[in-house]
Structures are given as C-alpha cells and as structure tokens.
Design a protein around this motif. Structure first.
Motif, PDB file in Angstrom:
ATOM      1  N   ILE A 121     -15.587  14.344  47.402  1.00 38.84           N
ATOM      2  CA  ILE A 121     -14.687  15.185  46.602  1.00 38.84           C
ATOM      3  C   ILE A 121     -14.305  16.435  47.387  1.00 38.84           C
ATOM      4  O   ILE A 121     -13.140  16.836  47.402  1.00 38.84           O
ATOM      5  CB  ILE A 121     -15.334  15.548  45.251  1.00 38.84           C
ATOM      6  CG1 ILE A 121     -15.451  14.302  44.373  1.00 38.84           C
ATOM      7  CG2 ILE A 121     -14.552  16.641  44.542  1.00 38.84           C
ATOM      8  CD1 ILE A 121     -16.321  14.476  43.145  1.00 38.84           C
ATOM      9  N   LYS A 122     -15.268  17.026  48.055  1.00 42.77           N
ATOM     10  CA  LYS A 122     -15.030  18.238  48.847  1.00 42.77           C
ATOM     11  C   LYS A 122     -14.058  17.970  50.001  1.00 42.77           C
ATOM     12  O   LYS A 122     -13.206  18.803  50.306  1.00 42.77           O
ATOM     13  CB  LYS A 122     -16.367  18.752  49.385  1.00 42.77           C
ATOM     14  CG  LYS A 122     -16.281  19.996  50.191  1.00 42.77           C
ATOM     15  CD  LYS A 122     -17.674  20.405  50.667  1.00 42.77           C
ATOM     16  CE  LYS A 122     -17.590  21.515  51.693  1.00 42.77           C
ATOM     17  NZ  LYS A 122     -18.907  21.834  52.251  1.00 42.77           N
ATOM     18  N   SER A 179     -25.002  11.314  43.800  1.00 43.65           N
ATOM     19  CA  SER A 179     -24.094  12.417  43.479  1.00 43.65           C
ATOM     20  C   SER A 179     -23.779  13.300  44.686  1.00 43.65           C
ATOM     21  O   SER A 179     -22.670  13.829  44.791  1.00 43.65           O
ATOM     22  CB  SER A 179     -24.655  13.265  42.334  1.00 43.65           C
ATOM     23  OG  SER A 179     -25.885  13.840  42.711  1.00 43.65           O
ATOM     24  N   SER A 180     -24.709  13.458  45.606  1.00 42.25           N
ATOM     25  CA  SER A 180     -24.428  14.296  46.783  1.00 42.25           C
ATOM     26  C   SER A 180     -23.371  13.648  47.680  1.00 42.25           C
ATOM     27  O   SER A 180     -22.511  14.345  48.228  1.00 42.25           O
ATOM     28  CB  SER A 180     -25.706  14.603  47.563  1.00 42.25           C
ATOM     29  OG  SER A 180     -26.279  13.423  48.055  1.00 42.25           O
ATOM     30  N   GLN A 207     -14.412   7.858  41.907  1.00 42.27           N
ATOM     31  CA  GLN A 207     -14.289   8.634  40.665  1.00 42.27           C
ATOM     32  C   GLN A 207     -15.134   8.007  39.555  1.00 42.27           C
ATOM     33  O   GLN A 207     -15.109   6.787  39.366  1.00 42.27           O
ATOM     34  CB  GLN A 207     -12.823   8.680  40.250  1.00 42.27           C
ATOM     35  CG  GLN A 207     -12.540   9.539  39.052  1.00 42.27           C
ATOM     36  CD  GLN A 207     -11.041   9.595  38.774  1.00 42.27           C
ATOM     37  OE1 GLN A 207     -10.257   8.840  39.326  1.00 42.27           O
ATOM     38  NE2 GLN A 207     -10.655  10.498  37.912  1.00 42.27           N
ATOM     39  N   TYR A 247     -10.512   7.092  46.374  1.00 46.36           N
ATOM     40  CA  TYR A 247     -11.304   7.884  45.435  1.00 46.36           C
ATOM     41  C   TYR A 247     -11.073   7.397  44.004  1.00 46.36           C
ATOM     42  O   TYR A 247     -12.027   7.189  43.246  1.00 46.36           O
ATOM     43  CB  TYR A 247     -10.952   9.374  45.557  1.00 46.36           C
ATOM     44  CG  TYR A 247     -11.633  10.203  44.513  1.00 46.36           C
ATOM     45  CD1 TYR A 247     -12.970  10.563  44.644  1.00 46.36           C
ATOM     46  CD2 TYR A 247     -10.966  10.592  43.355  1.00 46.36           C
ATOM     47  CE1 TYR A 247     -13.618  11.293  43.663  1.00 46.36           C
ATOM     48  CE2 TYR A 247     -11.606  11.329  42.374  1.00 46.36           C
ATOM     49  CZ  TYR A 247     -12.922  11.679  42.526  1.00 46.36           C
ATOM     50  OH  TYR A 247     -13.564  12.391  41.558  1.00 46.36           O
ATOM     51  N   ARG A 271     -21.033  11.553  46.570  1.00 43.68           N
ATOM     52  CA  ARG A 271     -19.801  11.675  45.784  1.00 43.68           C
ATOM     53  C   ARG A 271     -19.236  13.087  45.917  1.00 43.68           C
ATOM     54  O   ARG A 271     -18.042  13.275  46.132  1.00 43.68           O
ATOM     55  CB  ARG A 271     -20.085  11.346  44.316  1.00 43.68           C
ATOM     56  CG  ARG A 271     -18.841  11.314  43.439  1.00 43.68           C
ATOM     57  CD  ARG A 271     -19.184  11.010  41.981  1.00 43.68           C
ATOM     58  NE  ARG A 271     -20.146   9.942  41.795  1.00 43.68           N
ATOM     59  CZ  ARG A 271     -19.861   8.646  41.769  1.00 43.68           C
ATOM     60  NH1 ARG A 271     -18.626   8.245  41.914  1.00 43.68           N
ATOM     61  NH2 ARG A 271     -20.808   7.745  41.577  1.00 43.68           N
ATOM     62  N   ASP A 272     -20.096  14.093  45.825  1.00 44.60           N
ATOM     63  CA  ASP A 272     -19.648  15.493  45.934  1.00 44.60           C
ATOM     64  C   ASP A 272     -19.069  15.792  47.314  1.00 44.60           C
ATOM     65  O   ASP A 272     -18.074  16.516  47.433  1.00 44.60           O
ATOM     66  CB  ASP A 272     -20.797  16.459  45.628  1.00 44.60           C
ATOM     67  CG  ASP A 272     -21.226  16.420  44.172  1.00 44.60           C
ATOM     68  OD1 ASP A 272     -20.463  15.884  43.326  1.00 44.60           O
ATOM     69  OD2 ASP A 272     -22.335  16.906  43.874  1.00 44.60           O
TER      70      ASP A 272
END
Length: 94
Positions: free
Chosen positions: A46-47, A39-40, A28, A23, A42-43
């Motif tokens: 992250i989740k 972005s989805s 990041q 990450y 990436r999100d």
C-alpha cells in the motif's frame, strides 16, 4: 504469474496502472482473488503503490509460493482427484 508479468513492465505509467490493478484484484481486503499475506506485507505494498518498483510485489509472491509449497501442493498430492489420476496413468503405462 501476474507478478512475473508485472516485473517485465518497463514504463513508469504502465507499472503504476498495473500495480493498482494487481492491488485491487489480489491485495485489497475483500478483493475478488485476495491472497493470504500478512498485514506488514500488505502495508508495504500500500505504501509503495503510488510509485511502484518492479519488485514491490516480490514479498507477496514469496509468501504465496511458500503457502503453495507448505500447504496447497502437499494437500493436492494427497487428494482423491490426484490419486485417481495417478492410478489411471500408472495402469495405462503398464
């Protein structure tokens, strides 16, 4: 290659440690080797990074391969460097 190596990690502790490292290097924003993903994706990473599975980077890997196939590789084939190499190889084999 980093994703393929990551998928082979069997231990939970090792997977968590490596996922956080991947990450920080690739996912990041503003990271040293940030990859071009939406972005989805990436999100979602992250989740899932707190309890990463062996497949949590798979979607990002698919996106990178798609970018390579559709953009980077065709541009490389047209590049002056590759064309010069191709001419050199062809002239040596003649």
């Amino acid at each position: 290659m980093a994703c393929e190596t990551y998928k082979k990690i069997a231990s939970r502790r090792g997977r968590i440690s490596r996922a956080k490292k991947l990450y920080s290097i690739y996912i990041q924003p503003q990271s040293p080797r940030e990859i071009n993903i939406d972005s989805s994706t990436r999100d979602a990473i992250i989740k899932n990074i707190q309890e990463p599975t062996q497949t949590c980077f798979e979607e990002a890997q698919k996106i990178v391969y798609m970018h390579m196939e559709m953009d980077s590789y065709p541009r490389f084939l047209k590049s002056e460097m590759y064309q010069n190499l191709l001419k050199t190889v062809q002239s040596q084999s003649s």
